[in-house]
Design an enzyme around this catalytic site. Structure first.
Site, mmCIF file in Angstrom:
data_model
loop_
_atom_site.group_PDB
_atom_site.id
_atom_site.type_symbol
_atom_site.label_atom_id
_atom_site.label_comp_id
_atom_site.label_asym_id
_atom_site.label_seq_id
_atom_site.Cartn_x
_atom_site.Cartn_y
_atom_site.Cartn_z
ATOM 1 N N HIS A 531 2.937 44.181 -9.843
ATOM 2 C CA HIS A 531 1.324 44.785 -9.235
ATOM 3 C C HIS A 531 0.561 43.911 -8.982
ATOM 4 C CE1 HIS A 531 2.746 47.955 -12.667
ATOM 5 N NE2 HIS A 531 3.442 48.154 -11.588
ATOM 6 N N HIS A 575 0.749 51.620 -12.502
ATOM 7 C CA HIS A 575 1.529 51.016 -11.746
ATOM 8 C C HIS A 575 1.334 51.267 -10.095
ATOM 9 C CE1 HIS A 575 4.827 50.792 -14.994
ATOM 10 N NE2 HIS A 575 3.759 51.612 -15.499
#
Length: 597
Positions: A531, A575
């Site tokens: 991420h 996410h």
């Protein structure tokens, strides 16, 4: 003669693909070139929903980056994968579609906008989500009491967007019981983690529908036949091209160079290559930290010490326990039988159904606060603005994720997979949120085809270590409950495949692990969540760490914008693929507005 376009978009991932999708359909029909370093990723078998975990390992589609040795993680080099080819990282990611928290976007707005503005705030973000998605928001018809787990407000979601998201048509028989166990433990159920408030335990929303993964390539397929769109694959961009007449006083980007070919833009170049590769293109073009450019003999065009700084990421660690035999579900039988998997692929190819549209396609995902954390010395030592943000009502401190098929990622810990091997396990992933470490990406070569050095500095900040310990301790309290042990049929010896030392020889809860035990476990097992954010950070003019302004324009350079997660001034509470798509929508809105399109 170099080819000429109105806009050149570098990168075809969620941000770049979305930007191209909305720009291309403007009534003014701007001429757009999309350059992608990888291939076209056109094989339909790359879209099998249940194989998303294996597609990730496809070396032709994954750059396979690694971090620098992590000082606070026992000097381990940690996987830092990024997608390659049309669709970018959405072609290889795990399909988790979490928008994050309302307060993430309101904080983004606060950091970069004047008072009263809300372009990046939650209300505008929610409107972008509706434009982006076609949301399939119903639980399987075969699931008893399905609305207990899934009951989103459909009016808050899109019904005609290019990206297919929602819930699979069939769930494994252990998913609903897991959600029930979570509720019994004290984790409240949240029927829609994309409502703006992710807190609670939810059924996962994925970027998939009818057994087929939806990626940014879907957005490109929707526009690739338009006469004003050109898509070139196998075309990595090495550097930007500048107008030579203003190079010394007022640098202006007029194009890009890819494999010795120049492509010119009459309006703008927009970099959407991601938090690891957008800074590389900038630095090799002479835009970045002066000392690094000088070290590698790259002529300086525009100095900005913040480029490549502020790298942020989420980390996670696994908890894995073997179950008693016979297996609790038919997942183990499927995963241990190559024949069953081959037959399932034929069924999927026929109609998108079967085991490959079921196993590991639905998981539990939960976002929570840690009350003990906010009274810790490490939290109290944070800046006031950061403490205020972490205390906002929708901001989680950690995440738990279930049904992860970890045998593919640590096969050495499991029995050999054969048709006669029956094995079963429970796997939970524990994620650390809002880590305070600020890492960097930096040059290591004058060759623009050589990756940068990636150093996220995992666990280097005292707050991160405290939050990691408290999150893992809370997860262990859950896995040590009598109901969890009984319903998951954990083996009598504790069945530990991957967990800190918390079980005695009889499988009963042992002595409470120490902080150092838990931190050692993190150091030995922490992985990136992939991420990566913040390396070309958005901010206000004059701020030391700001690179682009609120219109995505790179400050001090004309004709250049950046529109990917590298600009994010907030590490979103989820996410981040959804955040990347939404960033592409926001950038398109800015550009369409600026050019009256």
């Amino acid at each position: 003669m170099a080819a000429e376009y109105d806009f050149i978009i570098v990168g075809s991932g969620p941000a770049g693909g979305t930007l191209a999708y909305f720009l291309a359909q403007s009534p003014k029909k701007p001429n757009i070139l999309i350059l992608e370093a990888g291939s076209d990723n056109s094989d339909n078998n790359l879209r099998v929903d249940g194989k998303r975990w294996l597609t990730f390992m496809n070396k032709d589609m994954n750059y396979g980056y690694k971090t620098a040795p992590q000082t606070d993680a026992n000097n381990r080099e940690i996987d830092y994968s990024r997608g390659r080819g049309l669709g970018g990282s959405s072609a290889v990611n795990f399909g988790v579609f979490t928008v994050g928290a309302k307060d993430d976007y309101d904080e983004w707005s606060r950091l970069v906008e004047d008072p009263g503005e809300s372009f990046f705030g939650w209300d505008r973000t929610k409107a972008r989500l509706k434009k982006l998605e076609t949301f399939h928001g119903r639980a399987p018809v075969t699931l008893e009491n399905g609305t207990k787990y899934v009951s989103p407000r459909l009016e808050d979601h899109g019904s005609n967007g290019p990206l297919q998201v929602g819930f699979p048509a069939e769930w494994e028989d252990t998913v609903a019981p897991f959600l029930d166990q979570s509720e019994n433990f004290g984790f409240p159920l949240n029927p829609d983690h994309n409502s703006g408030n992710p807190l609670g335990m939810s059924a996962l929303i994925s970027s998939a529908h009818n057994g087929r993964r939806s990626t940014a390539r879907d957005l490109l397929q929707a526009i690739e036949s338009l006469p004003n769109v050109t898509i070139l694959t196998s075309s990595p961009v090495q550097r930007l091209v500048f107008d030579p007449s203003g190079l010394k006083k007022n640098p202006k980007v007029i194009g890009v160079e890819s494999n010795s070919t120049k492509y010119l833009a009459t309006k703008e170049v927009i970099l959407c290559a991601g938090s690891l590769d957008t800074p590389k293109i900038l630095m090799h073009s002479g835009i970045g930290p002066a000392d690094q450019l000088s070290q590698f003999s790259i002529p300086l065009v525009h100095p900005n010490e913040a480029i490549g700084q502020n790298l942020r990421d989420h980390g996670f660690c696994p908890l894995v326990y073997l179950r008693k035999t016979p297996p609790l579900s038919d997942r183990a039988r499927f995963y241990s039988s190559p024949t069953a998997q081959e037959e399932a692929l034929a069924q999927w190819s026929k109609d998108g159904t079967g085991p490959w549209a079921k196993f590991a396609c639905q998981t539990g995902i939960g976002f929570f606060k840690l009350p003990k954390l906010v009274s810790s010395p490490e939290f109290l030592a944070l800046p006031e603005d950061e403490k205020s943000f972490l205390n906002q009502p929708t901001i989680p401190h950690w995440e738990i994720f279930s049904h992860f098929p970890i045998h593919w990622f640590m096969p050495e810990a499991f029995p050999t997979l054969t048709e006669n091997t029956m094995f079963d396990y429970t796997c939970l992933l524990v994620f650390l949120y809002n880590a305070q470490a600020r890492g960097s990406v930096s040059l290591q070569s004058s060759d623009p085809n050589v990756p940068l050095v990636f150093d996220p500095k995992f666990l280097s900040h005292p707050y991160d270590r405290r939050a990691a310990v408290e999150a893992l301790r809370e997860a262990l309290r859950y896995t040590r409950t009598e109901r969890f042990i009984e319903e998951h049929k954990i083996q009598d010896d504790g069945g530990v495949i991957a967990a800190p030392p918390t079980w005695d020889s009889k499988g009963e809860p042992g002595e409470e692990p120490s902080d150092e035990d838990l931190l050692d476990y993190w150091r030995n097992t922490i992985s990136s969540s992939w991420h990566m954010s913040g390396t070309v950070k958005m901010g206000r003019a004059g701020e030391k760490d700001a690179v682009v302004d609120r219109k995505f324009k790179l400050m001090g350079v004309e004709g250049l914008r950046v529109a990917d997660m590298s600009v994010a001034p907030v590490l979103l509470s989820g996410h981040t693929q959804a955040g990347a798509y939404l960033t592409g929508v926001a950038a398109a809105e800015r550009i369409l507005e600026d050019y009256g399109m």
